[in-house]
Scaffold this motif. Structure first.
Motif, PDB file in Angstrom:
ATOM      1  N   ALA A   1      -7.265 -65.301   0.485  1.00 16.03           N
ATOM      2  CA  ALA A   1      -7.395 -66.758   0.389  1.00 16.03           C
ATOM      3  C   ALA A   1      -6.016 -67.409   0.496  1.00 16.03           C
ATOM      4  O   ALA A   1      -5.852 -68.444   1.155  1.00 16.03           O
ATOM      5  CB  ALA A   1      -8.059 -67.140  -0.940  1.00 16.03           C
ATOM      6  N   ARG A   2      -5.004 -66.766  -0.118  1.00 19.12           N
ATOM      7  CA  ARG A   2      -3.629 -67.286  -0.030  1.00 19.12           C
ATOM      8  C   ARG A   2      -3.132 -67.211   1.426  1.00 19.12           C
ATOM      9  O   ARG A   2      -2.521 -68.165   1.932  1.00 19.12           O
ATOM     10  CB  ARG A   2      -2.725 -66.469  -0.964  1.00 19.12           C
ATOM     11  CG  ARG A   2      -1.249 -66.742  -0.834  1.00 19.12           C
ATOM     12  CD  ARG A   2      -0.872 -68.116  -1.354  1.00 19.12           C
ATOM     13  NE  ARG A   2       0.540 -68.408  -1.070  1.00 19.12           N
ATOM     14  CZ  ARG A   2       1.002 -69.603  -0.710  1.00 19.12           C
ATOM     15  NH1 ARG A   2       0.173 -70.609  -0.594  1.00 19.12           N
ATOM     16  NH2 ARG A   2       2.276 -69.787  -0.481  1.00 19.12           N
ATOM     17  N   ALA A   3      -3.417 -66.093   2.090  1.00 16.04           N
ATOM     18  CA  ALA A   3      -3.005 -65.932   3.491  1.00 16.04           C
ATOM     19  C   ALA A   3      -3.668 -67.014   4.348  1.00 16.04           C
ATOM     20  O   ALA A   3      -3.052 -67.555   5.263  1.00 16.04           O
ATOM     21  CB  ALA A   3      -3.368 -64.548   3.994  1.00 16.04           C
ATOM     22  N   ASP A   4      -4.906 -67.348   4.008  1.00 15.42           N
ATOM     23  CA  ASP A   4      -5.638 -68.369   4.763  1.00 15.42           C
ATOM     24  C   ASP A   4      -5.020 -69.753   4.538  1.00 15.42           C
ATOM     25  O   ASP A   4      -5.024 -70.596   5.429  1.00 15.42           O
ATOM     26  CB  ASP A   4      -7.112 -68.360   4.341  1.00 15.42           C
ATOM     27  CG  ASP A   4      -7.967 -69.179   5.291  1.00 15.42           C
ATOM     28  OD1 ASP A   4      -7.708 -69.128   6.511  1.00 15.42           O
ATOM     29  OD2 ASP A   4      -8.879 -69.879   4.816  1.00 15.42           O
ATOM     30  N   GLU A   5      -4.469 -69.961   3.320  1.00 16.44           N
ATOM     31  CA  GLU A   5      -3.776 -71.224   3.042  1.00 16.44           C
ATOM     32  C   GLU A   5      -2.508 -71.330   3.886  1.00 16.44           C
ATOM     33  O   GLU A   5      -2.183 -72.388   4.414  1.00 16.44           O
ATOM     34  CB  GLU A   5      -3.332 -71.255   1.578  1.00 16.44           C
ATOM     35  CG  GLU A   5      -4.260 -71.964   0.635  1.00 16.44           C
ATOM     36  CD  GLU A   5      -3.791 -71.770  -0.792  1.00 16.44           C
ATOM     37  OE1 GLU A   5      -2.579 -71.841  -1.064  1.00 16.44           O
ATOM     38  OE2 GLU A   5      -4.660 -71.512  -1.646  1.00 16.44           O
TER      39      GLU A   5
ATOM     40  N   LEU B   1       1.497 -60.297   2.365  1.00 10.89           N
ATOM     41  CA  LEU B   1       0.104 -60.449   1.917  1.00 10.89           C
ATOM     42  C   LEU B   1      -0.801 -59.459   2.649  1.00 10.89           C
ATOM     43  O   LEU B   1      -1.683 -58.848   2.054  1.00 10.89           O
ATOM     44  CB  LEU B   1      -0.371 -61.878   2.180  1.00 10.89           C
ATOM     45  CG  LEU B   1       0.145 -62.928   1.197  1.00 10.89           C
ATOM     46  CD1 LEU B   1      -0.178 -64.322   1.698  1.00 10.89           C
ATOM     47  CD2 LEU B   1      -0.466 -62.720  -0.183  1.00 10.89           C
ATOM     48  N   ARG B   2      -0.526 -59.292   3.947  1.00  7.30           N
ATOM     49  CA  ARG B   2      -1.367 -58.376   4.714  1.00  7.30           C
ATOM     50  C   ARG B   2      -1.285 -56.955   4.135  1.00  7.30           C
ATOM     51  O   ARG B   2      -2.295 -56.281   3.965  1.00  7.30           O
ATOM     52  CB  ARG B   2      -0.927 -58.365   6.176  1.00  7.30           C
ATOM     53  CG  ARG B   2      -1.894 -57.602   7.042  1.00  7.30           C
ATOM     54  CD  ARG B   2      -1.603 -57.760   8.513  1.00  7.30           C
ATOM     55  NE  ARG B   2      -2.786 -57.377   9.269  1.00  7.30           N
ATOM     56  CZ  ARG B   2      -2.894 -57.459  10.583  1.00  7.30           C
ATOM     57  NH1 ARG B   2      -1.907 -57.916  11.288  1.00  7.30           N
ATOM     58  NH2 ARG B   2      -4.000 -57.091  11.198  1.00  7.30           N
ATOM     59  N   GLY B   3      -0.049 -56.544   3.826  1.00  8.03           N
ATOM     60  CA  GLY B   3       0.137 -55.222   3.228  1.00  8.03           C
ATOM     61  C   GLY B   3      -0.570 -55.105   1.889  1.00  8.03           C
ATOM     62  O   GLY B   3      -1.260 -54.122   1.607  1.00  8.03           O
TER      63      GLY B   3
ATOM     64  N   VAL C   1      -7.044 -62.741   9.176  1.00 11.59           N
ATOM     65  CA  VAL C   1      -7.323 -63.271   7.835  1.00 11.59           C
ATOM     66  C   VAL C   1      -8.813 -63.599   7.710  1.00 11.59           C
ATOM     67  O   VAL C   1      -9.468 -63.253   6.718  1.00 11.59           O
ATOM     68  CB  VAL C   1      -6.462 -64.515   7.542  1.00 11.59           C
ATOM     69  CG1 VAL C   1      -6.808 -65.084   6.178  1.00 11.59           C
ATOM     70  CG2 VAL C   1      -4.979 -64.182   7.611  1.00 11.59           C
ATOM     71  N   LEU C   2      -9.344 -64.261   8.741  1.00  9.94           N
ATOM     72  CA  LEU C   2     -10.773 -64.604   8.718  1.00  9.94           C
ATOM     73  C   LEU C   2     -11.618 -63.341   8.632  1.00  9.94           C
ATOM     74  O   LEU C   2     -12.605 -63.277   7.894  1.00  9.94           O
ATOM     75  CB  LEU C   2     -11.147 -65.396   9.973  1.00  9.94           C
ATOM     76  CG  LEU C   2     -10.625 -66.837  10.011  1.00  9.94           C
ATOM     77  CD1 LEU C   2     -11.039 -67.498  11.307  1.00  9.94           C
ATOM     78  CD2 LEU C   2     -11.149 -67.633   8.825  1.00  9.94           C
ATOM     79  N   LYS C   3     -11.208 -62.311   9.393  1.00 12.56           N
ATOM     80  CA  LYS C   3     -11.958 -61.055   9.392  1.00 12.56           C
ATOM     81  C   LYS C   3     -11.944 -60.438   7.986  1.00 12.56           C
ATOM     82  O   LYS C   3     -12.974 -59.996   7.483  1.00 12.56           O
ATOM     83  CB  LYS C   3     -11.330 -60.097  10.406  1.00 12.56           C
ATOM     84  CG  LYS C   3     -12.191 -58.936  10.760  1.00 12.56           C
ATOM     85  CD  LYS C   3     -11.702 -58.260  12.037  1.00 12.56           C
ATOM     86  CE  LYS C   3     -12.302 -56.889  12.199  1.00 12.56           C
ATOM     87  NZ  LYS C   3     -11.742 -55.867  11.311  1.00 12.56           N
ATOM     88  N   GLU C   4     -10.760 -60.474   7.360  1.00 12.62           N
ATOM     89  CA  GLU C   4     -10.660 -59.949   5.993  1.00 12.62           C
ATOM     90  C   GLU C   4     -11.555 -60.750   5.052  1.00 12.62           C
ATOM     91  O   GLU C   4     -12.306 -60.179   4.260  1.00 12.62           O
ATOM     92  CB  GLU C   4      -9.221 -60.039   5.470  1.00 12.62           C
ATOM     93  CG  GLU C   4      -8.267 -59.022   6.044  1.00 12.62           C
ATOM     94  CD  GLU C   4      -8.550 -57.599   5.584  1.00 12.62           C
ATOM     95  OE1 GLU C   4      -9.333 -57.410   4.636  1.00 12.62           O
ATOM     96  OE2 GLU C   4      -7.994 -56.677   6.200  1.00 12.62           O
ATOM     97  N   LEU C   5     -11.456 -62.087   5.147  1.00  9.11           N
ATOM     98  CA  LEU C   5     -12.245 -62.943   4.245  1.00  9.11           C
ATOM     99  C   LEU C   5     -13.733 -62.645   4.404  1.00  9.11           C
ATOM    100  O   LEU C   5     -14.472 -62.562   3.418  1.00  9.11           O
ATOM    101  CB  LEU C   5     -11.984 -64.418   4.559  1.00  9.11           C
ATOM    102  CG  LEU C   5     -10.678 -65.008   4.024  1.00  9.11           C
ATOM    103  CD1 LEU C   5     -10.485 -66.416   4.579  1.00  9.11           C
ATOM    104  CD2 LEU C   5     -10.693 -65.067   2.493  1.00  9.11           C
ATOM    105  N   TYR C   6     -14.141 -62.463   5.655  1.00 16.17           N
ATOM    106  CA  TYR C   6     -15.555 -62.200   5.942  1.00 16.17           C
ATOM    107  C   TYR C   6     -15.989 -60.854   5.361  1.00 16.17           C
ATOM    108  O   TYR C   6     -16.970 -60.765   4.614  1.00 16.17           O
ATOM    109  CB  TYR C   6     -15.761 -62.235   7.462  1.00 16.17           C
ATOM    110  CG  TYR C   6     -17.136 -61.835   7.921  1.00 16.17           C
ATOM    111  CD1 TYR C   6     -18.250 -62.581   7.552  1.00 16.17           C
ATOM    112  CD2 TYR C   6     -17.327 -60.713   8.711  1.00 16.17           C
ATOM    113  CE1 TYR C   6     -19.517 -62.213   7.973  1.00 16.17           C
ATOM    114  CE2 TYR C   6     -18.592 -60.340   9.134  1.00 16.17           C
ATOM    115  CZ  TYR C   6     -19.681 -61.097   8.760  1.00 16.17           C
ATOM    116  OH  TYR C   6     -20.931 -60.720   9.173  1.00 16.17           O
ATOM    117  N   GLU C   7     -15.226 -59.825   5.681  1.00 12.24           N
ATOM    118  CA  GLU C   7     -15.609 -58.490   5.213  1.00 12.24           C
ATOM    119  C   GLU C   7     -15.573 -58.403   3.690  1.00 12.24           C
ATOM    120  O   GLU C   7     -16.437 -57.776   3.078  1.00 12.24           O
ATOM    121  CB  GLU C   7     -14.680 -57.435   5.812  1.00 12.24           C
ATOM    122  CG  GLU C   7     -14.978 -57.200   7.281  1.00 12.24           C
ATOM    123  CD  GLU C   7     -14.037 -56.201   7.918  1.00 12.24           C
ATOM    124  OE1 GLU C   7     -13.167 -55.665   7.208  1.00 12.24           O
ATOM    125  OE2 GLU C   7     -14.179 -55.971   9.134  1.00 12.24           O
TER     126      GLU C   7
END
Ligand SMILES: [Zn+2]
Length: 452
Positions: free
Chosen positions: A176-180, A155-157, A188-194
């Motif tokens: 969102a899937r990674a956060d699940e 997912l990160r890739g 993940v939070l940083k990605e979601l935020y940005e």
């Protein structure tokens, strides 16, 4: 013990047998074709024993052969595994060293020996990234997200790929899937935020920021500033939807979080003037001018009293606004402009000089020229001020710290580089002077002034 007893019994039986055979000697006669074999019973018994032993050995050998290939396979697979692991570690080293060709070679090698291992997929994906082979990288990441043990990494890739492609919505779905899978993981939070910021999803950005900045981190200046900017943007959304009261409470949150944040102060004063009592407004103006003095704020304070004549505004500015930040450049600028508008030439000149300080900006010189022109009809003095303005620094502007874009008004995202909260109010770094163009402009200005 049982085995010893068993062997003892066998030996006893054999001894009895031998004694018994010796007591009853006999002959065996075998006739086969033209041959006649005659021998004693003891020899036949011995031959039978040897034959039985040979059969037992043959059976053992057969069993060994049957199991043999498995054992040989094990030796081979251990060797393969070793080779695969060597390729994996060499490949990782190549990636760390940025050697794209070697990384790919080792990835192929690892795949050959360790097909289907999670690490092999990761190496292959990383090598593809290094070789800028987008298609291959995506294929490997897609394979990674199909397996439980590599889904998170895959997912990160894929999130990075989607961001590179500018597909923000897909990146958000993946994040969102990674956060699940692993709630609260930092990256993940940083990605979601940005990503929420990029999508201008202010509510989600606010929620994610709260999750990121729990405890001590939440009290940092940068976090407060980000929350202030987000609250300000949420206020703008409410304003667009006609919910002015909600907009006011949100912008007040922004102002409380970052009192120096000019856009929030401006909007807070504007909405308070519309919705709240004059007493509250006066208190807010005092607070804002102390913390965020700015020409845009001066303008909105001026407009907060509609129908006010210029001399009244000058008096109000001097008596109710200026005392809260007496010596600030923006205070002198506000008073100079108000004095100019109400034809109070003495105070206008005084405040212009103070606003200019050691290095007056171009607009200060223009106002001085205007003053000479209006107060004394002195075209020569006006012309001198305008000439000076050519060499003066430009007025400060909102400038993007990432790409240098200059704007008259602040915005949360830079229109050029899409950076979040990158505008600061400052002087532009003067680029190479376009002397000719400035000269021509000055000459034009002088002619206009002289003609009047
Ligand atoms: Zn920019």
């Amino acid at each position: 013990m049982i085995r010893a007893v068993f062997i003892f019994i066998v030996i006893v039986l054999l001894a009895f047998g031998a004694v018994w055979l010796a007591d009853y000697p006999g002959n065996v006669r075998l006739t086969w074709g033209g041959y006649i074999v005659e021998t004693s019973i003891v020899v036949v018994a011995a031959l039978a024993l040897v034959f039985a032993i040979l059969v037992a050995f043959a059976y053992r050998f057969w069993v060994w052969l049957k199991r043999g290939p498995g054992r040989i396979g094990e030796v081979f697979s251990a060797r393969r595994r070793e080779k695969g692991l060597e390729a994996l570690s060499s490949g990782m080293v190549a990636i760390a060293a940025g050697d794209a060709v070697e990384a790919r070679r080792q990835a192929v090698e690892a795949e050959k020996h360790l097909a289907g291992e999670p690490m092999t997929l990761l190496l292959a994906a990383q090598a593809a990234e290094l070789n800028e082979d987008d298609r291959a990288a995506r294929i490997y990441y897609d394979r990674m997200i199909e397996r439980g043990d590599t889904e998170f990494l895959g997912l990160r890739g894929l999130i990075n790929r989607a961001r590179k492609d500018g597909d923000i919505e897909r990146a958000r779905a993946l994040a969102a899937r990674a956060d699940e899978l692993r709630p609260g993981t930092d990256w993940v939070l940083k990605e979601l935020y940005e990503l929420a910021l990029k999508a201008r999803d202010w509510n989600k950005a606010d929620q994610t920021l709260s999750r990121m900045a729990r405890g001590k981190a939440g009290k940092g200046e940068a976090v407060k500033r980000a929350r202030a900017v987000i609250s300000y943007e949420r206020a703008l959304v409410c304003l667009d939807a006609g919910k002015d009261t909600d907009a006011l409470s949100l912008v007040m949150i922004a102002h409380d979080l970052a009192p120096y944040f000019v856009p929030a102060a401006v909007l807070a004063v504007k909405l308070t003037a519309e919705l709240e009592s004059p007493r509250k407004l006066q208190k807010l103006i005092a607070d804002c001018w102390k913390q965020a003095p700015h020409r845009a704020l001066a303008e909105v304070i001026r407009l907060s009293n509609s129908g006010e004549q210029s001399p009244d505004w000058f008096r109000r500015a001097e008596e109710t606004v200026a005392p809260h930040n007496r010596d600030h450049v923006e205070t002198h600028l506000m008073l100079a402009q108000a004095a100019l508008a109400s034809s109070d030439w003495g105070p206008a000149r005084n405040h212009l000089m103070k606003a200019g300080g050691d290095q007056p900006s171009a607009s200060i010189y223009y106002m001085l020229a205007e003053l000479e022109e209006k107060a004394n009809a002195d075209a020569i003095a006006a012309r001198e001020w305008i000439l000076k303005s050519a060499a003066a620094p430009q007025d400060p502007l909102w400038i993007c710290d990432s790409c240098g874009r200059q704007e008259e008004s602040w915005s949360a995202h830079c229109p050029s580089c899409d950076s979040f909260d990158s505008f600061t109010w400052r002087l532009a770094d003067r680029g190479p002077q376009v002397a000719g163009a400035i000269e021509a402009e000055v000459v034009k200005e002088i002619e206009v002034v002289a003609d009047e």
